[in-house]
Design a protein around this motif. Structure first.
Motif, short mmCIF file in Angstrom:
data_model
loop_
_atom_site.label_atom_id
_atom_site.label_comp_id
_atom_site.label_asym_id
_atom_site.label_seq_id
_atom_site.Cartn_x
_atom_site.Cartn_y
_atom_site.Cartn_z
N VAL A 280 -6.59 -6.65 17.41
CA VAL A 280 -7.70 -5.79 17.84
C VAL A 280 -9.03 -6.22 17.23
CG1 VAL A 280 -6.24 -3.82 18.39
CG2 VAL A 280 -7.23 -4.02 16.08
N THR A 281 -9.01 -7.25 16.36
CA THR A 281 -10.28 -7.83 15.94
C THR A 281 -10.69 -8.96 16.90
OG1 THR A 281 -9.29 -9.49 14.50
CG2 THR A 281 -9.74 -7.34 13.51
N GLN A 282 -9.75 -9.43 17.72
CA GLN A 282 -10.03 -10.52 18.67
C GLN A 282 -10.34 -10.00 20.08
OE1 GLN A 282 -9.59 -13.73 17.35
NE2 GLN A 282 -9.00 -12.76 15.43
N VAL A 283 -9.62 -8.95 20.49
CA VAL A 283 -9.86 -8.37 21.81
C VAL A 283 -10.10 -6.88 21.63
CG1 VAL A 283 -8.50 -9.97 23.21
CG2 VAL A 283 -7.39 -7.99 22.17
N ARG A 284 -10.79 -6.28 22.59
CA ARG A 284 -10.97 -4.83 22.50
C ARG A 284 -9.62 -4.15 22.68
NH1 ARG A 284 -14.98 -2.45 26.47
NH2 ARG A 284 -13.86 -3.79 27.90
N PRO A 285 -9.34 -3.11 21.90
CA PRO A 285 -8.04 -2.44 21.99
C PRO A 285 -7.70 -2.00 23.42
CG PRO A 285 -9.22 -1.65 20.07
CD PRO A 285 -10.17 -2.57 20.80
N VAL A 286 -8.69 -1.54 24.17
CA VAL A 286 -8.40 -1.07 25.53
C VAL A 286 -7.92 -2.22 26.41
CG1 VAL A 286 -10.78 -1.31 26.42
CG2 VAL A 286 -9.23 0.39 27.42
N GLU A 287 -8.43 -3.42 26.15
CA GLU A 287 -8.00 -4.59 26.92
C GLU A 287 -6.58 -4.99 26.52
OE1 GLU A 287 -11.18 -7.33 26.10
OE2 GLU A 287 -12.58 -6.25 27.39
N LEU A 288 -6.25 -4.85 25.24
CA LEU A 288 -4.89 -5.12 24.79
C LEU A 288 -3.92 -4.12 25.40
CD1 LEU A 288 -2.99 -6.79 23.05
CD2 LEU A 288 -3.58 -5.35 21.09
N PRO A 335 -17.54 12.11 26.48
CA PRO A 335 -16.23 11.58 26.81
C PRO A 335 -15.15 12.65 26.95
CG PRO A 335 -16.84 11.04 24.55
CD PRO A 335 -18.04 11.65 25.18
N THR A 336 -14.24 12.39 27.88
CA THR A 336 -13.09 13.27 28.10
C THR A 336 -12.12 13.08 26.94
OG1 THR A 336 -13.38 12.54 30.36
CG2 THR A 336 -11.44 13.86 29.93
N PRO A 337 -11.45 14.16 26.47
CA PRO A 337 -10.49 13.96 25.38
C PRO A 337 -9.29 13.13 25.80
CG PRO A 337 -10.70 16.30 25.97
CD PRO A 337 -11.62 15.54 26.86
N LEU A 338 -8.66 12.49 24.81
CA LEU A 338 -7.50 11.63 25.02
C LEU A 338 -6.38 12.36 25.76
CD1 LEU A 338 -5.87 9.00 24.22
CD2 LEU A 338 -5.26 10.18 22.13
N THR A 339 -6.23 13.65 25.46
CA THR A 339 -5.09 14.39 25.99
C THR A 339 -5.33 14.93 27.39
OG1 THR A 339 -6.00 16.25 24.78
CG2 THR A 339 -4.14 15.12 23.77
N ALA A 340 -6.58 14.80 27.93
CA ALA A 340 -6.87 15.35 29.25
C ALA A 340 -6.21 14.49 30.32
CB ALA A 340 -8.38 15.40 29.47
N LEU A 341 -5.38 15.11 31.16
CA LEU A 341 -4.71 14.38 32.22
C LEU A 341 -5.08 15.01 33.56
CD1 LEU A 341 -1.21 13.92 30.57
CD2 LEU A 341 -2.84 12.11 31.11
N VAL A 400 -4.17 8.48 33.85
CA VAL A 400 -2.70 8.48 33.84
C VAL A 400 -2.18 7.30 33.01
CG1 VAL A 400 -0.66 8.17 35.28
CG2 VAL A 400 -2.53 9.63 36.08
N LEU A 401 -2.90 6.17 33.09
CA LEU A 401 -2.46 4.96 32.39
C LEU A 401 -3.07 4.86 30.99
CD1 LEU A 401 -2.84 2.53 35.43
CD2 LEU A 401 -0.78 3.71 34.66
N GLY A 402 -3.87 5.90 30.60
CA GLY A 402 -4.50 5.88 29.28
C GLY A 402 -5.62 4.86 29.20
N LEU A 403 -6.32 4.59 30.31
CA LEU A 403 -7.30 3.50 30.35
C LEU A 403 -8.68 3.93 30.86
CD1 LEU A 403 -4.98 0.73 31.87
CD2 LEU A 403 -5.95 0.70 29.57
N ASP A 404 -8.94 5.24 30.97
CA ASP A 404 -10.25 5.68 31.48
C ASP A 404 -11.35 5.28 30.48
OD1 ASP A 404 -12.52 6.93 32.37
OD2 ASP A 404 -11.69 8.97 32.29
N PRO A 405 -12.27 4.39 30.89
CA PRO A 405 -13.28 3.91 29.93
C PRO A 405 -14.23 5.00 29.45
CG PRO A 405 -13.72 3.04 32.13
CD PRO A 405 -12.41 3.75 32.21
N LEU A 406 -14.30 6.11 30.20
CA LEU A 406 -15.21 7.18 29.78
C LEU A 406 -14.47 8.30 29.04
CD1 LEU A 406 -17.56 7.44 32.90
CD2 LEU A 406 -17.75 6.00 30.87
N ALA A 407 -13.20 8.05 28.70
CA ALA A 407 -12.43 9.04 27.93
C ALA A 407 -12.23 8.51 26.51
CB ALA A 407 -11.07 9.28 28.59
N ALA A 408 -11.94 9.43 25.60
CA ALA A 408 -11.56 9.03 24.25
C ALA A 408 -10.25 8.26 24.34
CB ALA A 408 -11.38 10.27 23.38
N PRO A 409 -9.97 7.31 23.49
CA PRO A 409 -10.83 6.84 22.40
C PRO A 409 -11.75 5.69 22.82
CG PRO A 409 -8.71 5.78 22.21
CD PRO A 409 -8.66 6.63 23.48
N TRP A 410 -11.82 5.38 24.13
CA TRP A 410 -12.56 4.17 24.53
C TRP A 410 -14.06 4.42 24.67
CZ3 TRP A 410 -8.49 1.90 23.32
CH2 TRP A 410 -7.23 2.26 23.83
#
Ligand SMILES: [Zn+2]
Length: 472
Positions: A280-288, A335-341, A400-410
Protein backbone atom coordinates in the motif's frame (compact mmCIF):
# COMPACT_ATOMS: atom_id res chain seq x y z
CA UNK A 1 -33.93 -14.32 -3.02
CA UNK A 2 -32.24 -15.92 -6.01
CA UNK A 3 -28.62 -16.01 -4.85
CA UNK A 4 -26.76 -19.13 -5.92
CA UNK A 5 -23.41 -20.16 -4.43
CA UNK A 6 -20.87 -22.81 -5.29
CA UNK A 7 -20.86 -25.36 -2.49
CA UNK A 8 -17.63 -27.33 -2.30
CA UNK A 9 -19.43 -30.14 -0.44
CA UNK A 10 -21.71 -30.86 -3.42
CA UNK A 11 -19.39 -29.43 -6.12
CA UNK A 12 -22.37 -27.58 -7.58
CA UNK A 13 -23.68 -24.04 -7.74
CA UNK A 14 -26.94 -24.20 -5.83
CA UNK A 15 -29.63 -21.91 -4.44
CA UNK A 16 -28.68 -20.27 -1.19
CA UNK A 17 -31.54 -20.92 1.22
CA UNK A 18 -30.69 -19.64 4.69
CA UNK A 19 -31.41 -21.79 7.74
CA UNK A 20 -33.54 -18.99 9.20
CA UNK A 21 -35.36 -16.89 6.59
CA UNK A 22 -34.01 -13.34 6.53
CA UNK A 23 -30.76 -14.24 8.29
CA UNK A 24 -27.35 -15.57 7.33
CA UNK A 25 -24.48 -16.79 9.51
CA UNK A 26 -21.00 -16.85 7.97
CA UNK A 27 -17.82 -18.23 9.51
CA UNK A 28 -14.52 -17.40 7.86
CA UNK A 29 -11.20 -18.97 8.85
CA UNK A 30 -9.21 -15.84 9.57
CA UNK A 31 -5.56 -15.24 10.30
CA UNK A 32 -3.06 -17.60 11.85
CA UNK A 33 -1.01 -14.80 13.31
CA UNK A 34 2.57 -16.05 12.93
CA UNK A 35 3.56 -13.35 10.39
CA UNK A 36 2.10 -10.18 8.87
CA UNK A 37 -0.20 -10.75 5.88
CA UNK A 38 0.81 -10.75 2.22
CA UNK A 39 -1.75 -10.31 -0.53
CA UNK A 40 -2.28 -14.06 -0.72
CA UNK A 41 -3.62 -14.01 2.87
CA UNK A 42 -5.74 -10.93 2.47
CA UNK A 43 -7.48 -11.99 -0.76
CA UNK A 44 -9.78 -14.20 1.28
CA UNK A 45 -10.68 -11.16 3.43
CA UNK A 46 -11.60 -9.13 0.33
CA UNK A 47 -13.51 -12.00 -1.34
CA UNK A 48 -15.64 -12.65 1.71
CA UNK A 49 -16.12 -8.92 2.34
CA UNK A 50 -17.81 -8.77 -1.07
CA UNK A 51 -19.83 -11.88 -0.12
CA UNK A 52 -20.97 -10.31 3.18
CA UNK A 53 -21.88 -7.05 1.42
CA UNK A 54 -23.95 -8.93 -1.17
CA UNK A 55 -25.78 -10.98 1.48
CA UNK A 56 -26.66 -7.69 3.21
CA UNK A 57 -27.74 -5.96 -0.01
CA UNK A 58 -29.91 -9.04 -0.65
CA UNK A 59 -31.80 -8.11 2.52
CA UNK A 60 -30.30 -10.63 4.92
CA UNK A 61 -29.40 -9.89 8.51
CA UNK A 62 -25.82 -11.23 8.47
CA UNK A 63 -23.75 -12.45 11.41
CA UNK A 64 -20.14 -12.54 10.28
CA UNK A 65 -17.62 -14.37 12.46
CA UNK A 66 -13.94 -14.32 11.45
CA UNK A 67 -11.56 -15.99 13.90
CA UNK A 68 -7.95 -15.43 14.88
CA UNK A 69 -5.75 -18.48 15.46
CA UNK A 70 -3.45 -17.14 18.15
CA UNK A 71 -1.89 -20.44 19.25
CA UNK A 72 -0.28 -22.75 16.74
CA UNK A 73 2.96 -24.65 15.99
CA UNK A 74 4.11 -21.90 13.60
CA UNK A 75 3.52 -19.11 16.14
CA UNK A 76 5.51 -21.05 18.73
CA UNK A 77 8.34 -21.61 16.24
CA UNK A 78 8.47 -17.91 15.32
CA UNK A 79 8.45 -16.93 19.00
CA UNK A 80 11.28 -19.28 19.91
CA UNK A 81 13.34 -18.23 16.85
CA UNK A 82 13.15 -14.56 17.79
CA UNK A 83 13.19 -15.04 21.57
CA UNK A 84 9.82 -13.35 22.13
CA UNK A 85 6.83 -14.58 24.13
CA UNK A 86 4.32 -16.41 21.88
CA UNK A 87 1.56 -13.98 22.85
CA UNK A 88 3.64 -10.97 21.76
CA UNK A 89 4.15 -12.54 18.31
CA UNK A 90 0.39 -13.20 18.08
CA UNK A 91 -0.56 -9.67 19.17
CA UNK A 92 1.86 -7.98 16.79
CA UNK A 93 0.72 -9.96 13.78
CA UNK A 94 -2.95 -9.69 14.66
CA UNK A 95 -2.51 -5.90 14.57
CA UNK A 96 -0.90 -6.20 11.12
CA UNK A 97 -3.88 -8.23 9.88
CA UNK A 98 -6.36 -5.72 11.31
CA UNK A 99 -4.43 -2.92 9.62
CA UNK A 100 -4.55 -4.79 6.31
CA UNK A 101 -8.31 -5.52 6.51
CA UNK A 102 -8.96 -1.87 7.40
CA UNK A 103 -6.70 -0.33 4.75
CA UNK A 104 -8.44 -2.43 2.09
CA UNK A 105 -11.89 -1.31 3.24
CA UNK A 106 -13.16 -4.66 4.59
CA UNK A 107 -16.16 -4.34 6.90
CA UNK A 108 -15.23 -5.46 10.42
CA UNK A 109 -16.70 -8.83 11.45
CA UNK A 110 -19.48 -8.90 14.05
CA UNK A 111 -17.22 -11.02 16.20
CA UNK A 112 -13.52 -11.87 15.92
CA UNK A 113 -12.92 -14.67 18.43
CA UNK A 114 -9.40 -15.75 19.40
CA UNK A 115 -8.67 -19.42 19.91
CA UNK A 116 -7.08 -19.00 23.35
CA UNK A 117 -10.27 -17.34 24.62
CA UNK A 118 -12.31 -20.48 23.85
CA UNK A 119 -10.55 -23.35 25.61
CA UNK A 120 -13.62 -24.25 27.77
CA UNK A 121 -15.74 -24.65 24.59
CA UNK A 122 -13.01 -26.87 23.10
CA UNK A 123 -12.89 -29.07 26.22
CA UNK A 124 -16.67 -29.53 25.99
CA UNK A 125 -16.39 -30.57 22.34
CA UNK A 126 -13.58 -33.05 23.11
CA UNK A 127 -15.65 -34.55 25.93
CA UNK A 128 -18.63 -35.04 23.58
CA UNK A 129 -16.36 -36.75 21.03
CA UNK A 130 -14.74 -39.07 23.58
CA UNK A 131 -18.12 -39.99 25.10
CA UNK A 132 -19.58 -40.80 21.69
CA UNK A 133 -16.60 -42.97 20.74
CA UNK A 134 -15.11 -40.64 18.10
CA UNK A 135 -11.98 -39.59 20.00
CA UNK A 136 -9.46 -41.15 22.36
CA UNK A 137 -6.73 -39.86 24.69
CA UNK A 138 -3.29 -41.28 23.98
CA UNK A 139 0.18 -40.37 25.19
CA UNK A 140 -0.96 -37.04 26.66
CA UNK A 141 -2.75 -36.02 23.43
CA UNK A 142 -6.34 -36.54 22.33
CA UNK A 143 -6.99 -37.83 18.79
CA UNK A 144 -9.99 -37.98 16.51
CA UNK A 145 -10.59 -41.54 15.28
CA UNK A 146 -11.21 -41.10 11.54
CA UNK A 147 -12.47 -44.69 11.18
CA UNK A 148 -15.39 -43.77 13.48
CA UNK A 149 -16.81 -41.30 10.95
CA UNK A 150 -17.79 -42.84 7.63
CA UNK A 151 -18.06 -39.51 5.76
CA UNK A 152 -14.38 -38.72 6.41
CA UNK A 153 -12.90 -37.43 3.13
CA UNK A 154 -16.25 -36.54 1.54
CA UNK A 155 -15.83 -32.75 1.75
CA UNK A 156 -12.45 -32.74 0.00
CA UNK A 157 -13.44 -35.60 -2.29
CA UNK A 158 -10.83 -38.11 -1.11
CA UNK A 159 -10.95 -41.71 -0.06
CA UNK A 160 -9.35 -42.29 3.34
CA UNK A 161 -7.14 -45.08 1.91
CA UNK A 162 -5.45 -42.49 -0.33
CA UNK A 163 -4.89 -39.93 2.42
CA UNK A 164 -1.57 -39.02 3.88
CA UNK A 165 -0.80 -39.24 7.61
CA UNK A 166 -1.98 -36.31 9.72
CA UNK A 167 0.69 -33.75 10.45
CA UNK A 168 1.04 -34.59 14.17
CA UNK A 169 4.50 -36.13 14.17
CA UNK A 170 4.80 -36.13 17.94
CA UNK A 171 1.93 -38.62 18.26
CA UNK A 172 3.28 -41.16 15.79
CA UNK A 173 3.55 -43.89 18.36
CA UNK A 174 0.38 -43.06 20.29
CA UNK A 175 -2.09 -42.85 17.42
CA UNK A 176 -4.24 -45.81 16.41
CA UNK A 177 -4.06 -44.72 12.76
CA UNK A 178 -1.50 -42.34 11.22
CA UNK A 179 -4.40 -40.38 9.67
CA UNK A 180 -6.03 -39.68 13.05
CA UNK A 181 -5.54 -36.02 13.86
CA UNK A 182 -4.89 -34.24 17.17
CA UNK A 183 -7.78 -32.48 18.89
CA UNK A 184 -5.55 -31.65 21.83
CA UNK A 185 -1.74 -31.67 22.08
CA UNK A 186 -0.09 -32.72 25.34
CA UNK A 187 2.13 -30.23 27.16
CA UNK A 188 5.77 -29.84 26.12
CA UNK A 189 8.34 -27.86 28.13
CA UNK A 190 8.45 -24.19 27.20
CA UNK A 191 5.01 -24.24 25.55
CA UNK A 192 1.86 -22.59 26.88
CA UNK A 193 -0.69 -25.04 28.24
CA UNK A 194 -4.17 -25.29 29.73
CA UNK A 195 -5.53 -27.79 32.26
CA UNK A 196 -8.01 -30.38 30.96
CA UNK A 197 -9.45 -33.68 32.26
CA UNK A 198 -6.88 -35.40 29.95
CA UNK A 199 -3.89 -33.48 31.22
CA UNK A 200 -2.24 -30.17 30.44
CA UNK A 201 -1.80 -29.13 26.83
CA UNK A 202 -2.92 -26.87 24.03
CA UNK A 203 -5.60 -27.04 21.34
CA UNK A 204 -5.20 -28.51 17.86
CA UNK A 205 -5.92 -26.05 15.06
CA UNK A 206 -8.97 -27.80 13.57
CA UNK A 207 -10.76 -28.06 16.90
CA UNK A 208 -10.53 -24.29 17.47
CA UNK A 209 -12.63 -23.40 14.45
CA UNK A 210 -15.36 -25.97 15.22
CA UNK A 211 -15.66 -24.66 18.78
CA UNK A 212 -15.73 -20.98 17.78
CA UNK A 213 -18.05 -21.33 14.76
CA UNK A 214 -20.75 -23.13 16.71
CA UNK A 215 -20.42 -20.88 19.77
CA UNK A 216 -21.27 -17.76 17.76
CA UNK A 217 -23.39 -19.10 14.91
CA UNK A 218 -25.12 -22.14 16.46
CA UNK A 219 -24.71 -25.91 16.02
CA UNK A 220 -25.93 -25.55 12.42
CA UNK A 221 -25.14 -22.43 10.42
CA UNK A 222 -25.22 -21.22 6.84
CA UNK A 223 -21.80 -20.63 5.27
CA UNK A 224 -18.26 -21.69 6.13
CA UNK A 225 -15.64 -19.85 4.11
CA UNK A 226 -11.91 -19.95 3.60
CA UNK A 227 -9.12 -20.31 1.07
CA UNK A 228 -9.04 -23.45 -1.06
CA UNK A 229 -5.71 -24.34 0.60
CA UNK A 230 -7.67 -24.96 3.84
CA UNK A 231 -9.99 -27.58 2.34
CA UNK A 232 -7.76 -30.46 3.43
CA UNK A 233 -6.98 -31.24 6.13
CA UNK A 234 -8.39 -28.22 8.01
CA UNK A 235 -11.99 -28.12 6.79
CA UNK A 236 -12.27 -31.88 6.36
CA UNK A 237 -11.29 -32.26 10.02
CA UNK A 238 -13.59 -29.46 11.17
CA UNK A 239 -16.64 -31.03 9.53
CA UNK A 240 -15.69 -34.54 10.72
CA UNK A 241 -15.36 -33.61 14.39
CA UNK A 242 -18.43 -31.35 14.43
CA UNK A 243 -20.77 -33.75 12.63
CA UNK A 244 -19.43 -36.71 14.61
CA UNK A 245 -20.29 -34.77 17.78
CA UNK A 246 -23.85 -34.35 16.48
CA UNK A 247 -23.76 -30.76 15.18
CA UNK A 248 -25.18 -29.94 11.76
CA UNK A 249 -22.31 -27.49 11.18
CA UNK A 250 -21.95 -25.57 7.88
CA UNK A 251 -24.70 -25.95 5.23
CA UNK A 252 -22.57 -24.40 2.44
CA UNK A 253 -18.79 -24.53 2.02
CA UNK A 254 -17.44 -21.60 0.01
CA UNK A 255 -13.76 -21.52 -0.96
CA UNK A 256 -11.77 -18.75 -2.61
CA UNK A 257 -8.94 -19.39 -5.08
CA UNK A 258 -5.32 -18.61 -4.27
CA UNK A 259 -2.87 -15.91 -5.28
CA UNK A 260 0.03 -17.52 -7.12
CA UNK A 261 3.47 -16.20 -7.87
CA UNK A 262 5.35 -17.81 -10.75
CA UNK A 263 2.80 -20.63 -10.74
CA UNK A 264 3.30 -21.43 -7.07
CA UNK A 265 1.14 -20.82 -4.01
CA UNK A 266 2.50 -17.69 -2.37
CA UNK A 267 4.70 -18.67 0.56
CA UNK A 268 6.31 -16.59 3.25
CA UNK A 269 9.67 -16.47 1.47
CA UNK A 270 8.15 -15.74 -1.93
CA UNK A 271 5.67 -13.26 -0.56
CA UNK A 272 7.83 -10.93 1.53
CA UNK A 273 7.80 -8.15 -1.04
CA UNK A 274 4.06 -8.54 -1.32
CA UNK A 275 3.23 -7.81 2.31
CA UNK A 276 0.12 -5.65 2.44
CA UNK A 277 1.92 -3.03 4.57
CA UNK A 278 4.58 -2.69 1.84
CA UNK A 279 2.24 -2.85 -1.14
CA UNK A 280 0.00 0.00 0.00
CA UNK A 281 3.04 2.28 -0.15
CA UNK A 282 3.43 1.37 -3.86
CA UNK A 283 -0.20 1.39 -5.02
CA UNK A 284 -3.27 3.08 -3.63
CA UNK A 285 -5.13 0.68 -1.33
CA UNK A 286 -8.35 1.05 -3.34
CA UNK A 287 -6.49 -0.08 -6.47
CA UNK A 288 -5.09 -3.08 -4.61
CA UNK A 289 -8.62 -3.94 -3.47
CA UNK A 290 -9.88 -3.65 -7.05
CA UNK A 291 -7.07 -5.95 -8.21
CA UNK A 292 -7.80 -8.62 -5.58
CA UNK A 293 -11.57 -8.38 -5.93
CA UNK A 294 -11.99 -8.17 -9.73
CA UNK A 295 -11.38 -11.84 -10.52
CA UNK A 296 -14.02 -14.42 -9.74
CA UNK A 297 -13.46 -15.47 -6.14
CA UNK A 298 -13.02 -19.11 -7.17
CA UNK A 299 -10.31 -18.35 -9.77
CA UNK A 300 -6.64 -18.34 -8.87
CA UNK A 301 -4.84 -15.03 -9.41
CA UNK A 302 -1.36 -15.19 -10.96
CA UNK A 303 0.28 -12.11 -9.47
CA UNK A 304 2.21 -9.76 -11.75
CA UNK A 305 3.04 -6.08 -11.56
CA UNK A 306 1.62 -5.63 -15.06
CA UNK A 307 -1.74 -7.13 -14.08
CA UNK A 308 -1.82 -4.94 -10.97
CA UNK A 309 -1.07 -1.83 -13.10
CA UNK A 310 -3.85 -2.78 -15.55
CA UNK A 311 -6.31 -3.17 -12.70
CA UNK A 312 -5.27 0.20 -11.28
CA UNK A 313 -5.79 1.86 -14.67
CA UNK A 314 -9.24 0.27 -15.01
CA UNK A 315 -10.20 1.54 -11.57
CA UNK A 316 -8.93 5.06 -12.34
CA UNK A 317 -11.12 5.20 -15.42
CA UNK A 318 -14.18 4.45 -13.27
CA UNK A 319 -13.06 6.82 -10.54
CA UNK A 320 -12.33 9.66 -12.94
CA UNK A 321 -15.87 9.46 -14.33
CA UNK A 322 -17.49 9.38 -10.87
CA UNK A 323 -15.45 12.37 -9.68
CA UNK A 324 -16.14 14.43 -12.80
CA UNK A 325 -19.85 13.70 -12.73
CA UNK A 326 -19.98 14.61 -9.02
CA UNK A 327 -18.10 17.86 -9.65
CA UNK A 328 -20.59 18.70 -12.39
CA UNK A 329 -23.48 18.02 -10.04
CA UNK A 330 -21.78 19.76 -7.10
CA UNK A 331 -21.98 16.64 -4.89
CA UNK A 332 -18.32 15.77 -4.46
CA UNK A 333 -18.07 16.42 -0.70
CA UNK A 334 -19.37 14.56 2.35
CA UNK A 335 -18.19 10.96 1.93
CA UNK A 336 -20.64 8.11 2.44
CA UNK A 337 -19.78 5.86 5.42
CA UNK A 338 -18.05 2.52 4.79
CA UNK A 339 -21.05 0.59 6.07
CA UNK A 340 -23.62 2.31 3.79
CA UNK A 341 -24.92 -0.18 1.22
CA UNK A 342 -27.40 0.45 -1.60
CA UNK A 343 -30.82 -1.15 -1.93
CA UNK A 344 -30.86 -4.01 -4.43
CA UNK A 345 -33.73 -2.19 -6.19
CA UNK A 346 -31.37 0.72 -7.02
CA UNK A 347 -28.97 -1.58 -8.93
CA UNK A 348 -29.12 -2.47 -12.64
CA UNK A 349 -30.75 -5.87 -13.25
CA UNK A 350 -27.69 -7.19 -15.07
CA UNK A 351 -25.47 -6.34 -12.08
CA UNK A 352 -27.87 -8.08 -9.66
CA UNK A 353 -28.06 -11.13 -11.92
CA UNK A 354 -24.24 -11.35 -12.05
CA UNK A 355 -23.84 -11.10 -8.27
CA UNK A 356 -26.63 -13.62 -7.68
CA UNK A 357 -24.83 -16.05 -9.99
CA UNK A 358 -22.20 -17.21 -7.48
CA UNK A 359 -20.88 -13.65 -6.94
CA UNK A 360 -19.71 -13.22 -10.55
CA UNK A 361 -17.74 -10.01 -10.02
CA UNK A 362 -16.13 -10.01 -13.53
CA UNK A 363 -19.62 -9.88 -15.11
CA UNK A 364 -20.78 -7.33 -12.51
CA UNK A 365 -17.77 -5.11 -13.34
CA UNK A 366 -18.60 -5.33 -17.05
CA UNK A 367 -21.94 -3.67 -16.19
CA UNK A 368 -20.03 -0.97 -14.25
CA UNK A 369 -17.66 -0.29 -17.15
CA UNK A 370 -20.56 -0.07 -19.60
CA UNK A 371 -22.31 2.51 -17.41
CA UNK A 372 -19.04 4.48 -17.17
CA UNK A 373 -18.74 4.54 -20.99
CA UNK A 374 -22.32 5.83 -21.31
CA UNK A 375 -21.72 8.36 -18.54
CA UNK A 376 -18.57 9.66 -20.23
CA UNK A 377 -20.54 10.07 -23.46
CA UNK A 378 -23.12 12.12 -21.56
CA UNK A 379 -20.37 14.26 -19.98
CA UNK A 380 -18.76 14.90 -23.38
CA UNK A 381 -22.14 16.03 -24.70
CA UNK A 382 -22.54 18.42 -21.78
CA UNK A 383 -25.50 16.34 -20.48
CA UNK A 384 -24.91 16.82 -16.73
CA UNK A 385 -28.23 15.27 -15.72
CA UNK A 386 -27.62 12.16 -17.84
CA UNK A 387 -24.08 11.85 -16.45
CA UNK A 388 -25.37 12.22 -12.88
CA UNK A 389 -27.85 9.40 -13.42
CA UNK A 390 -25.10 7.06 -14.64
CA UNK A 391 -22.83 8.19 -11.79
CA UNK A 392 -25.49 7.31 -9.18
CA UNK A 393 -25.83 3.86 -10.69
CA UNK A 394 -22.05 3.35 -10.88
CA UNK A 395 -21.61 4.46 -7.27
CA UNK A 396 -24.33 2.07 -6.05
CA UNK A 397 -22.66 -0.85 -7.84
CA UNK A 398 -19.22 0.15 -6.55
CA UNK A 399 -20.57 0.35 -2.99
CA UNK A 400 -21.52 -3.33 -3.24
CA UNK A 401 -17.90 -4.11 -4.16
CA UNK A 402 -16.49 -1.74 -1.51
CA UNK A 403 -15.00 0.50 -4.22
CA UNK A 404 -17.08 3.72 -4.29
CA UNK A 405 -14.43 6.46 -4.62
CA UNK A 406 -16.69 8.97 -2.86
CA UNK A 407 -17.30 6.70 0.15
CA UNK A 408 -15.11 6.08 3.18
CA UNK A 409 -12.34 5.08 3.45
CA UNK A 410 -11.38 6.16 -0.11
CA UNK A 411 -12.92 9.65 -0.29
CA UNK A 412 -10.29 12.30 0.50
CA UNK A 413 -7.99 9.43 1.52
CA UNK A 414 -5.00 10.61 3.46
CA UNK A 415 -5.50 14.35 3.00
CA UNK A 416 -7.03 15.04 6.45
CA UNK A 417 -8.64 18.33 5.36
CA UNK A 418 -5.70 19.50 3.26
CA UNK A 419 -7.67 19.10 0.05
CA UNK A 420 -9.69 22.24 0.85
CA UNK A 421 -6.48 24.22 1.37
CA UNK A 422 -4.98 22.92 -1.89
CA UNK A 423 -8.27 23.67 -3.68
CA UNK A 424 -8.11 27.31 -2.52
CA UNK A 425 -4.45 27.72 -3.50
CA UNK A 426 -4.88 26.08 -6.91
CA UNK A 427 -7.90 28.24 -7.68
CA UNK A 428 -5.80 31.40 -6.97
CA UNK A 429 -3.21 30.15 -9.49
CA UNK A 430 -5.87 29.20 -12.05
CA UNK A 431 -7.47 32.67 -11.80
CA UNK A 432 -4.08 34.25 -12.50
CA UNK A 433 -3.64 31.89 -15.45
CA UNK A 434 -7.08 32.90 -16.80
CA UNK A 435 -6.16 36.58 -16.36
CA UNK A 436 -2.86 36.03 -18.24
CA UNK A 437 -4.72 34.35 -21.11
CA UNK A 438 -7.28 37.15 -21.20
CA UNK A 439 -4.47 39.66 -21.80
CA UNK A 440 -2.94 37.21 -24.35
CA UNK A 441 0.19 36.65 -22.20
CA UNK A 442 0.38 32.94 -23.10
CA UNK A 443 3.95 32.60 -21.81
CA UNK A 444 2.82 33.58 -18.31
CA UNK A 445 -0.25 31.29 -18.54
CA UNK A 446 1.92 28.32 -19.56
CA UNK A 447 4.44 29.10 -16.82
CA UNK A 448 1.69 28.92 -14.19
CA UNK A 449 0.47 25.61 -15.58
CA UNK A 450 4.04 24.24 -15.61
CA UNK A 451 4.65 25.36 -12.03
CA UNK A 452 1.46 23.60 -10.92
CA UNK A 453 2.56 20.48 -12.78
CA UNK A 454 5.94 20.57 -11.05
CA UNK A 455 4.03 20.68 -7.74
CA UNK A 456 2.15 17.49 -8.74
CA UNK A 457 -1.06 19.13 -9.96
CA UNK A 458 -2.38 18.32 -13.42
CA UNK A 459 -4.59 21.00 -15.03
CA UNK A 460 -7.02 20.10 -17.77
CA UNK A 461 -9.16 22.56 -19.75
CA UNK A 462 -12.75 21.39 -20.18
CA UNK A 463 -15.84 23.05 -21.70
CA UNK A 464 -16.88 23.86 -18.11
CA UNK A 465 -13.54 25.57 -17.37
CA UNK A 466 -10.21 24.29 -16.03
CA UNK A 467 -10.22 21.37 -13.57
CA UNK A 468 -7.33 19.92 -11.67
CA UNK A 469 -6.29 16.69 -10.00
CA UNK A 470 -3.24 15.32 -8.27
CA UNK A 471 -0.76 13.66 -10.64
CA UNK A 472 -0.21 9.94 -10.09
ZN1 LIG B 1 -10.45 -22.58 10.48
Amino acid sequence: MTLRLHDTATRTVRDFLPLTPGKAGLYLCGATVQAPPHIGHIRSGVSFDICVRWLKVSGLDVTFCRNVTDIDDKILRTASAEGSPWWAVAERNQRAFTRAYDVLGCLPPDVEPRATGHVPEMITLIRRLIESGHAYPAGGDVYFDISSYDRYGALSGQRPEHMRAADDIEGENAKRDPRDFALWKGHKPGEPSWETPWGRGRPGWHLECSAMATKYLGATFDIHGGGLDLLFPHHENEVAQSRAAGDGFARYWVHNGLVRLGGEKMSKSLGNSLLVDAMVTQVRPVELRYYLGQAHYRSDIEYSMEALAEAAAAYRRIESFVVRAAEGAGTATDPTPLTALPLASSLPDAFVAAMDDDLAVPQALAVVHEAVTEGNTALAAGDQAGAAKHADSVRAMLAVLGLDPLAAPWANAGDSGLRDVVEALVSVALHQREAARARKDYAAADAIRNQLHAAGIVVEDTPAGPRWELAR
